[in-house]
Write an enzyme that holds these catalytic residues in place. Structure first.
Site, PDB file in Angstrom:
ATOM      1  N   ILE A 150       0.866  -1.168   0.000  1.00 61.10           N
ATOM      2  CA  ILE A 150       0.000   0.000   0.000  1.00 61.10           C
ATOM      3  C   ILE A 150       0.911   1.228   0.000  1.00 61.10           C
ATOM      4  O   ILE A 150       2.049   1.166   0.463  1.00 61.10           O
ATOM      5  CB  ILE A 150      -0.980   0.024   1.201  1.00 61.10           C
ATOM      6  CG1 ILE A 150      -0.245  -0.099   2.537  1.00 61.10           C
ATOM      7  CG2 ILE A 150      -2.018  -1.071   1.067  1.00 61.10           C
ATOM      8  CD1 ILE A 150      -1.167  -0.064   3.748  1.00 61.10           C
ATOM      9  N   ASP A 151       0.400   2.318  -0.544  1.00 60.07           N
ATOM     10  CA  ASP A 151       1.219   3.512  -0.678  1.00 60.07           C
ATOM     11  C   ASP A 151       1.748   3.994   0.670  1.00 60.07           C
ATOM     12  O   ASP A 151       1.147   3.741   1.722  1.00 60.07           O
ATOM     13  CB  ASP A 151       0.405   4.644  -1.318  1.00 60.07           C
ATOM     14  CG  ASP A 151       0.035   4.331  -2.755  1.00 60.07           C
ATOM     15  OD1 ASP A 151       0.745   3.518  -3.376  1.00 60.07           O
ATOM     16  OD2 ASP A 151      -0.957   4.898  -3.239  1.00 60.07           O
ATOM     17  N   LYS A 152       2.832   4.707   0.630  1.00 63.99           N
ATOM     18  CA  LYS A 152       3.449   5.251   1.837  1.00 63.99           C
ATOM     19  C   LYS A 152       2.447   6.009   2.692  1.00 63.99           C
ATOM     20  O   LYS A 152       2.413   5.850   3.918  1.00 63.99           O
ATOM     21  CB  LYS A 152       4.611   6.177   1.452  1.00 63.99           C
ATOM     22  CG  LYS A 152       5.259   6.892   2.629  1.00 63.99           C
ATOM     23  CD  LYS A 152       6.369   7.817   2.151  1.00 63.99           C
ATOM     24  CE  LYS A 152       6.986   8.584   3.328  1.00 63.99           C
ATOM     25  NZ  LYS A 152       8.063   9.503   2.877  1.00 63.99           N
TER      26      LYS A 152
END
Length: 562
Positions: A150-152
């Site tokens: 998942i994105d930062k």
């Protein structure tokens, strides 16, 4: 989410290499490498510097031109400062939701990168996992145990394998769409399916590199990869400016939810890449500080899969973090729009004055009518157009005395006047509400509010009545020069005091002195504030129930985290 950016191998001497996909034929060398190293944080300018310094090669030949066009099929190599081959464990907090000898489910906080990359060899979730679960150190690769990402700046549930056999099995499950992934997103506006009109829908739109901006992804006509998402509106703010949306993804494309929701016109709040314009406008119009939505408001909420070793059905639910909840609760706040009513001479204006002194925004319907009747204003124009210059003379305001006399003589005439004036006053009132949308309480003094059904139509949230003994208020009207016929006419056009007050949430007693009325005004504000806080708490509980009342979580492992 799994990425569709070009990936490659790293040799023992630290050289990254990959074959250019045929789908990227015509791409520039620096764009190709920027795409490959975006997760590592290498900027386009850094990539260009590396190329110019001779750190890149194409099919074994040094390439020093960042703009070099690729044909597809070439082998690209780049020498960079890669992370150490040996993962460095870091003793940092790790919120473990579930762990066994084969896998672990963690709550990844937003702002934390999932795995090491060239520009960030440490300080990642995987570095923390290596400390708390040393077993992953025996796995190969720079992303040991990582089966999805998942994105930062996305928070929530992340599944990690602790051995190679489990990693392969889970990777196959993700690829085969056998893993359920539900996200919560706060988006701008209220999404609605164009064909059905319902607040739920499916987005089946391929995603690829944005042809206008190589650092972004986009829904594309050609060259994209299949991307399928389902969405459902769970809650919308009272002003319709934002919604809480559940998104179920069947594919794991880079930035899939962010791209898909922006594609249908409802980007995520706080998304500086795919919703910058909408977010800037919302901050400007709402007056909120940017810190209220410091990142794209996306949370990996529910995760379901079959345990590859035990074959147990595993399901996890995780409530959003504090910043996510804070934004929702802020969006749920509304101004309590209070309408003040009462019989002529009861003291409505005096009460409104005390409320204004206390800092409450106050609207007066009588003042609005006076402004509308000024020469050239909307009320003057409509009265003149309907009744002629006798009632709206050139260069003068509406002749209110003549208008009042005509209203007393003819009920039809009176209704025609009200049909002209009431919509104009309502429009002014709605503008007033919008101007003071950030105030906890705003007040409108409207004599015929309940007679016009404004409370039933939702133009106000609460009605407050002012009671005054008949003898006292008639005495006040006589002091103003009102005769018996005028008082009788005005009262005949209104409901009785009993009927008015029966529609009120609170009644203010004005049978005493002005000091007594001032004290009543203070008590009224306290009661309204208590009502507002109780309503907000009920709304907060309703919102929280949306993500905590997961029926599926009771099945299988019943591993609910909240």
């Amino acid at each position: 989410m799994q990425s569709d950016r070009p990936t490659g191998d790293v040799s023992e001497n630290g050289v990254w290499s990959a074959v250019v996909p045929r789908t990227m034929a015509g791409e520039r060398l620096d764009v190709f490498l920027s795409s490959a190293f975006k997760d590592g944080g290498l900027s386009r300018s850094k990539i260009q510097s590396l190329i110019k310094s001779g750190s890149a090669s194409v099919d074994g030949e040094v390439a020093r031109k960042p703009k070099l066009k690729l044909s597809g099929g070439e082998t690209i190599a780049l020498t960079v400062d890669l992370p150490s081959a040996e993962l460095a464990p870091e003793d940092a907090p790790l919120d473990v939701i579930h762990a066994d000898e084969h896998l672990v489910v963690v709550n990844k906080p937003w702002g934390l990168t999932v795995h090491p990359a060239p520009a960030q060899p440490s300080g990642t979730l995987v570095n923390r996992l290596a400390h708390h679960f040393p077993a992953i150190m025996s796995m190969e690769g720079e992303r040991p145990g990582v089966v999805h990402r998942i994105d930062k700046d996305t928070s929530g549930l992340l599944l990690v394998a602790l051995d190679e056999k489990t990693r392969l099995a889970l990777s196959a499950a993700f690829a085969g769409r056998d893993v359920d992934k539900d996200y919560l997103a706060i988006v701008h506006g209220v999404p609605q399916d164009e064909s059905s009109g319902r607040q739920t829908g499916t987005i089946d739109a391929p995603i690829g590199r944005d042809p206008k901006s190589k650092t972004k992804m986009a829904v594309v006509d050609k060259g994209g990869r299949e991307a399928l998402s389902e969405w459902e509106v769970l809650w919308s703010s009272p002003d319709g400016q934002a919604s809480l949306v559940r998104v179920h993804i069947y594919t794991g494309r880079t930035h899939q939810i962010r791209v898909h929701m922006a594609h249908i016109g409802h980007p995520l709040m706080g998304d500086a890449i795919y919703g910058a314009r909408q977010h800037k406008e919302w901050l400007r119009d709402s007056g909120h500080d940017a810190s209220l939505a410091p990142r794209q408001m996306l949370h990996a909420w529910r995760l379901g899969f079959t345990h590859p070793e035990t074959e147990q059905d595993m399901r996890f639910v995780l409530e959003p973090p504090e910043d996510f909840r804070r934004l929702l609760f802020t969006l749920a706040r509304t101004t309590v729009r209070v309408g003040v009513v009462g019989m002529p001479g009861c003291g409505k204006s005096a009460l409104s004055g005390f409320l204004r002194e206390a800092g409450v925004p106050v609207f007066s319907a009588d003042d609005a009518v006076a402004a509308l009747y000024e020469h050239g204003e909307d009320g003057w124009t409509l009265v003149r157009r309907r009744f002629g210059e006798e009632f709206a003379p050139d260069g003068e305001p509406v002749a209110k005395g003549r208008l009042f006399a005509g209203m007393r003589q003819s009920e039809d005439f009176r209704r025609e006047v009200l049909d002209i004036v009431h919509p104009l006053v309502q429009h002014r009132l709605e503008e007033f509400w919008a101007q003071h949308a950030d105030a906890p309480v705003a007040v409108a003094e409207v004599p015929l509010l309940v007679e016009g059904g404004w409370d039933e139509r939702g133009i106000v949230d609460m009605v407050v009545g002012v009671h005054c003994p008949e003898a006292v208020r008639r005495g006040r009207l006589e002091d103003r020069g009102w005769d018996e016929a005028t008082m009788a006419a005005l009262e005949a056009w209104q409901w009785s005091e009993a009927d008015k007050l029966a529609r009120c949430a609170h009644v203010v007693d004005n049978s005493g002195t002005l000091d007594d009325l001032h004290a009543e005004a203070q008590r009224l504000l306290q009661r309204i504030d208590a009502d507002r806080r109780a309503d907000e708490e009920r709304e907060h509980q309703r919102i929280m129930a949306l993500w905590s009342g997961d029926k599926d979580a009771s099945a299988g492992a019943d591993a609910t985290a909240s």
